[in-house]
Design a protein around this motif. Structure first.
Motif, short mmCIF file in Angstrom:
data_model
loop_
_atom_site.label_atom_id
_atom_site.label_comp_id
_atom_site.label_asym_id
_atom_site.label_seq_id
_atom_site.Cartn_x
_atom_site.Cartn_y
_atom_site.Cartn_z
N ALA A 26 9.27 -13.21 27.58
CA ALA A 26 9.11 -13.08 29.02
C ALA A 26 8.21 -11.89 29.36
O ALA A 26 7.35 -11.97 30.24
N ALA A 27 8.40 -10.78 28.65
CA ALA A 27 7.57 -9.60 28.89
C ALA A 27 6.11 -9.89 28.56
O ALA A 27 5.21 -9.47 29.30
N GLU A 28 5.87 -10.63 27.48
CA GLU A 28 4.49 -10.97 27.12
C GLU A 28 3.84 -11.83 28.20
O GLU A 28 2.68 -11.64 28.56
N GLU A 29 4.59 -12.77 28.75
CA GLU A 29 4.06 -13.62 29.82
C GLU A 29 3.69 -12.82 31.06
O GLU A 29 2.66 -13.06 31.70
N LEU A 30 4.53 -11.83 31.39
CA LEU A 30 4.32 -11.02 32.59
C LEU A 30 3.39 -9.84 32.36
O LEU A 30 3.13 -9.08 33.28
N CYS A 31 2.93 -9.67 31.10
CA CYS A 31 2.04 -8.55 30.75
C CYS A 31 2.68 -7.20 31.02
O CYS A 31 2.05 -6.28 31.56
N ILE A 32 3.96 -7.10 30.68
CA ILE A 32 4.65 -5.82 30.76
C ILE A 32 5.36 -5.59 29.42
O ILE A 32 5.39 -6.47 28.56
N THR A 33 5.92 -4.42 29.23
CA THR A 33 6.61 -4.12 27.99
C THR A 33 8.03 -4.68 28.03
O THR A 33 8.61 -4.85 29.12
N PRO A 34 8.64 -4.96 26.87
CA PRO A 34 10.03 -5.41 26.86
C PRO A 34 10.98 -4.42 27.53
O PRO A 34 11.93 -4.82 28.20
N SER A 35 10.72 -3.13 27.36
CA SER A 35 11.58 -2.13 28.00
C SER A 35 11.45 -2.19 29.51
O SER A 35 12.43 -2.01 30.24
N ALA A 36 10.22 -2.46 30.00
CA ALA A 36 10.03 -2.59 31.45
C ALA A 36 10.75 -3.82 31.97
O ALA A 36 11.35 -3.80 33.06
N LEU A 37 10.70 -4.92 31.20
CA LEU A 37 11.40 -6.13 31.63
C LEU A 37 12.90 -5.89 31.67
O LEU A 37 13.59 -6.29 32.62
N SER A 38 13.44 -5.21 30.66
CA SER A 38 14.87 -4.89 30.65
C SER A 38 15.24 -4.05 31.86
O SER A 38 16.31 -4.24 32.47
N HIS A 39 14.36 -3.12 32.22
CA HIS A 39 14.60 -2.28 33.39
C HIS A 39 14.67 -3.12 34.66
O HIS A 39 15.54 -2.91 35.51
N ARG A 40 13.80 -4.11 34.78
CA ARG A 40 13.80 -4.96 35.97
C ARG A 40 15.07 -5.81 36.03
O ARG A 40 15.64 -6.02 37.11
N ILE A 41 15.51 -6.31 34.88
CA ILE A 41 16.75 -7.09 34.86
C ILE A 41 17.93 -6.22 35.28
O ILE A 41 18.79 -6.66 36.06
N ARG A 42 17.95 -4.97 34.80
CA ARG A 42 19.04 -4.07 35.20
C ARG A 42 19.02 -3.81 36.71
O ARG A 42 20.07 -3.74 37.35
N LEU A 43 17.83 -3.66 37.26
CA LEU A 43 17.72 -3.46 38.71
C LEU A 43 18.32 -4.62 39.48
O LEU A 43 19.05 -4.44 40.47
N LEU A 44 18.02 -5.85 39.02
CA LEU A 44 18.53 -7.03 39.71
C LEU A 44 20.04 -7.15 39.53
O LEU A 44 20.75 -7.52 40.48
N GLU A 45 20.54 -6.82 38.34
CA GLU A 45 21.98 -6.87 38.13
C GLU A 45 22.70 -5.84 39.01
O GLU A 45 23.79 -6.12 39.53
N GLU A 46 22.10 -4.68 39.18
CA GLU A 46 22.68 -3.68 40.07
C GLU A 46 22.66 -4.19 41.51
O GLU A 46 23.60 -3.94 42.28
N PHE A 47 21.61 -4.92 41.88
CA PHE A 47 21.50 -5.43 43.25
C PHE A 47 22.57 -6.48 43.53
O PHE A 47 23.24 -6.44 44.57
N VAL A 48 22.74 -7.44 42.61
CA VAL A 48 23.70 -8.53 42.84
C VAL A 48 25.12 -8.14 42.47
O VAL A 48 26.08 -8.81 42.87
N GLY A 49 25.26 -7.07 41.69
CA GLY A 49 26.59 -6.63 41.29
C GLY A 49 27.25 -7.51 40.25
O GLY A 49 28.49 -7.52 40.12
N GLU A 50 26.46 -8.25 39.51
CA GLU A 50 26.98 -9.15 38.48
C GLU A 50 26.09 -9.10 37.25
O GLU A 50 24.89 -8.78 37.34
#
Length: 295
Positions: A26-50
């Protein structure tokens, strides 16, 4: 009350990770690093609370909530994608996100950046600031310049350059304490402290068996340290490219003939291996080394 919206960049990261079943793809498709993608997923999980994914070693699977939320996210993204855009075929400019320490940005990067832009007018450069020694995880930037010891595991690290460190003060401060003839005379001076420019290595070169100062004003930013020296708060350590203008004008004077030629901290370029595969990132990294190799 304003409605709080989920971070859109995190929604696309979530959809891509769910579709591929792997953060790296997924990170390769979005042209970002895996750590950046993990950070974005954490942001969304914090937003939805799940939890959106169940992580088991290297594999990731959608949670029950994640499967239900994915349907909503895909519907929303599909609505955005299908909306008619008359200028949609206009090619996007390549862009690169750079994170650098404030003093490096102000004194070294920005004065030279016009040369890169003249070489690559099609590349959009976005500059963000970081705090040296504190921001130790690679952010969502493509490239970072860090001021530190160069020990950054799991990412590519290349030394950009290092400069000798030396002691400076204002002439009025030196006169006010009765002059400074030898390094040992610093016992009557106020030593400005910074974790970025520790005194103890300089003491060793100067032949002083002194411990690191533990009192007095401390500033963990090289630019602020230089400003405090200029304001007459005491004696501090600095480097040529930061203080060149003040030394040339006589606003500051170098004290003694003592330089710490290899200070404990230097400037390093750090990035994820896949980031440099993008032409704009490779061009900027190459330009950095071409520009600063002679400093």
């Amino acid at each position: 009350m304003a409605t709080r919206l989920p971070p859109v960049h995190a929604l696309s990261a979530f959809e891509a990770a769910a579709r591929h079943g792997a953060f790296a793809l997924a990170a390769e498709e979005l042209c970002i690093t895996p750590s950046a993608l993990s950070h974005r997923i954490r942001l969304l999980e914090e937003f939805v609370g799940e939890r959106l994914f169940i992580r088991d070693g290297r594999s990731v699977n959608l949670s029950e909530f994640g499967r239900r939320y994915l349907d909503v996210v895909r519907a929303a993204l599909r609505t955005l994608t299908d909306f008619p855009l008359p200028h949609r075929n206009t090619p996007a400019q390549p862009r690169i996100k750079i994170t650098v320490p404030p003093t490096f940005a102000r004194y070294l990067l920005v004065p030279r950046l016009a040369e890169f832009q003249s070489r690559h007018p099609d590349i959009v450069v976005e500059i963000f600031l970081s705090v040296p020694l504190y921001d130790l995880s690679l952010s969502e930037s493509d490239v970072e310049v860090r001021f530190g010891a160069g020990k950054y595991p799991d990412i590519l690290t290349e030394k950009l350059f290092e400069e000798p460190a030396f002691a400076v003060a204002t002439p009025s401060y030196v006169a006010g304490i009765g002059g400074l003839q030898t390094p040992a005379d610093l016992k009557k001076a106020t030593l400005l402290r910074s974790a970025l420019e520790p005194w103890q290595p300089w003491f060793e070169v100067a032949g002083l068996d002194w411990p690191e100062p533990s009192t007095g004003l401390r500033l963990d930013d090289l630019g602020l340290l230089l400003e405090a020296i200029r304001a007459g708060y005491g004696v501090g350590l600095t480097r040529q490219h930061f203080a060149a203008e003040q030394l040339a004008s006589g606003e500051l004077v170098q004290l003694f003939d003592v330089c710490l030629t290899s200070p404990p901290h230097a400037y390093y370029v750090v990035y994820e291996p896949e980031a440099r595969r993008r032409p704009e990132v490779a061009a900027f990294v190459d330009w950095l080394f071409d520009t600063f190799k002679t400093l």
